[in-house]
Scaffold this active site. Structure first.
Site, PDB file in Angstrom:
ATOM      1  N   GLU A  31      -3.829 -29.360   6.662  1.00  0.00           N
ATOM      2  CA  GLU A  31      -3.915 -28.443   5.520  1.00  0.00           C
ATOM      3  C   GLU A  31      -5.015 -27.407   5.699  1.00  0.00           C
ATOM      4  OE1 GLU A  31      -5.253 -28.433   0.798  1.00  0.00           O
ATOM      5  OE2 GLU A  31      -4.792 -30.342   1.766  1.00  0.00           O
ATOM      6  N   TYR A  68       0.821  -1.211   0.000  1.00  0.00           N
ATOM      7  CA  TYR A  68       0.000   0.000   0.000  1.00  0.00           C
ATOM      8  C   TYR A  68       0.858   1.265   0.000  1.00  0.00           C
ATOM      9  CZ  TYR A  68      -4.443  -2.390   0.320  1.00  0.00           C
ATOM     10  OH  TYR A  68      -5.546  -3.147   0.027  1.00  0.00           O
ATOM     11  N   ASP A  85      -5.439 -32.972   1.622  1.00  0.00           N
ATOM     12  CA  ASP A  85      -6.324 -33.553   0.610  1.00  0.00           C
ATOM     13  C   ASP A  85      -5.526 -34.456  -0.328  1.00  0.00           C
ATOM     14  OD1 ASP A  85      -8.581 -32.230   1.530  1.00  0.00           O
ATOM     15  OD2 ASP A  85      -8.403 -30.572   0.103  1.00  0.00           O
TER      16      ASP A  85
END
Length: 382
Positions: A216, A123, A269
């Protein structure tokens, strides 16, 4: 033994392995000053020129896997192949200017004895130079360019990790002079990991766990903490809510160094992205440039794996997307995968499907803990 391990990190196949140093602010400022003086010296020479910026390439083709001779730990390093940022090449001119702009910002940050996150830096740069830094990605890449140029870590540049990580379980943390935090009493949300690596370095750690489990997904982490799984199997649970940030990796590394006998297991996964997350914890990441190797830990794959697929109902499988296949190809060509991991990726590709941990809820919401406990008791991890 530690000296021998450290010496083994310096060379691989007769090529010097490169890394980013953790250095004090005064030394970083000195490196910046030398870079500026060298640039001006060439610019003011009898045959003036604008010198290119020599950067270590952040590509798999420039990476090496350093396999530990005395431990099971393997880490990704970058070797000495150089790429350049040049003002004279149209496609690299902006990248060249960005490096100097971020270098200037970091110099000011270090002078003020401040630290900023990459988001805060974005920013600031967006306001100062919107034509150079229209997105966070430009800032992130330029920071890595600066790390590659100055050979010092992001933290040494005054840039903090933006942490998403959480931790829970049989672990207490104490910053010197402050109250003890019992991570088993932090509720289902766990304890938020600070992005300040200096603070994490100062933490006093105590644990009576027998395992460390990387989770995860945030939702799975919440389920396990809600069920107080860490009392069923004395364990420390840690999540980065996806791909790991530097702070989460650093705290895991610190815990691993403090309690080296605790196995580190990963629950991800069954898809290429899940394995890529595991590999980032286990080997490091080329995307992190010269910091790739730092904080790698000897992580074992608990699940989901192909031998768990009979537990997943057929309707819960999801077709692999092009992004999944891209990650799979990248993993297979990276040179870092163990043979057993390659076999898993091959099965994913052959089946063309993936499975998520949540599919185990088909057997009931309390089944996940039973599944993990059984695999741990049977030492079913690779």
């Amino acid at each position: 033994m530690e000296d021998l391990q450290n010496s083994a990190l310096k060379f691989f196949s007769d090529q010097e392995l490169c890394n980013a140093d953790i250095v004090p602010p005064a030394q970083v400022r000195a490196r910046i000053e030398v870079s500026v003086l060298n640039f001006l010296k060439i610019l003011n020479a009898s045959n003036p020129a604008i010198s290119d910026l020599p950067l270590i390439q952040r590509k798999y083709s420039n990476s090496r896997v350093n396999h530990g001779l005395l431990t099971e730990l393997s880490r990704v390093f970058l070797s000495n192949s150089i790429s350049t940022r040049s003002l004279m090449r149209p496609n690299a001119a902006k990248a060249f200017v960005r490096v100097w702009k971020v270098m200037e910002m970091c110099y000011q940050i270090l002078l003020q004895e401040k630290r900023v996150t990459q988001r805060e830096l974005f920013y600031k740069l967006l306001c100062d130079s919107p034509h150079l830094f229209p997105s966070q990605t430009h800032v992130n890449r330029t920071i890595q360019d600066l790390v590659a140029l100055l050979r010092c870590s992001r933290y040494s540049l005054g840039i903090m990790a933006s942490s998403r990580g959480l931790i829970a379980g049989r672990l207490t943390l104490q910053e010197p002079g402050k109250e003890v935090v019992d991570c088993s009493l932090c509720g289902s949300s766990g304890f938020a990991i600070s992005g300040d690596l200096n603070l994490l370095q100062r933490l006093v750690l105590h644990a009576d766990a027998r395992y460390i489990i990387i989770v995860e997904k945030h939702a799975i982490f919440q389920r396990l903490t809600e069920d107080r799984f860490f009392h069923q199997i004395p364990s420390i649970l840690i999540t980065a809510k996806g791909y790991p940030d530097m702070a989460t990796r650093f705290l895991l590394y610190r815990i691993n160094r403090a309690f080296p006998d605790l196995p580190i297991l990963a629950l991800v996964d069954w898809n290429p992205a899940g394995l890529a997350i595991l590999c980032t914890f286990k080997f490091g990441s080329v995307a992190m440039g010269l910091e790739a190797y730092r904080y790698a830990c000897n992580v074992k794959w608990l699940g989901l794996r192909s031998n768990d697929l009979p537990l997943v109902p057929d309707q819960s499988f999801v077709p692999l997307k092009p992004k999944d296949l891209q990650i799979a190809r990248s993993l297979m060509s990276s040179g870092i995968l163990l043979d057993s991991y390659k076999d898993e990726v091959a099965v994913m590709i052959q089946r063309g499907r993936r499975a998520e941990i949540e599919a185990l809820y088909f057997h009931g919401y309390d089944y996940l803990g039973k599944y993990i406990a059984k695999k741990i008791v049977q030492s079913d991890y690779v």
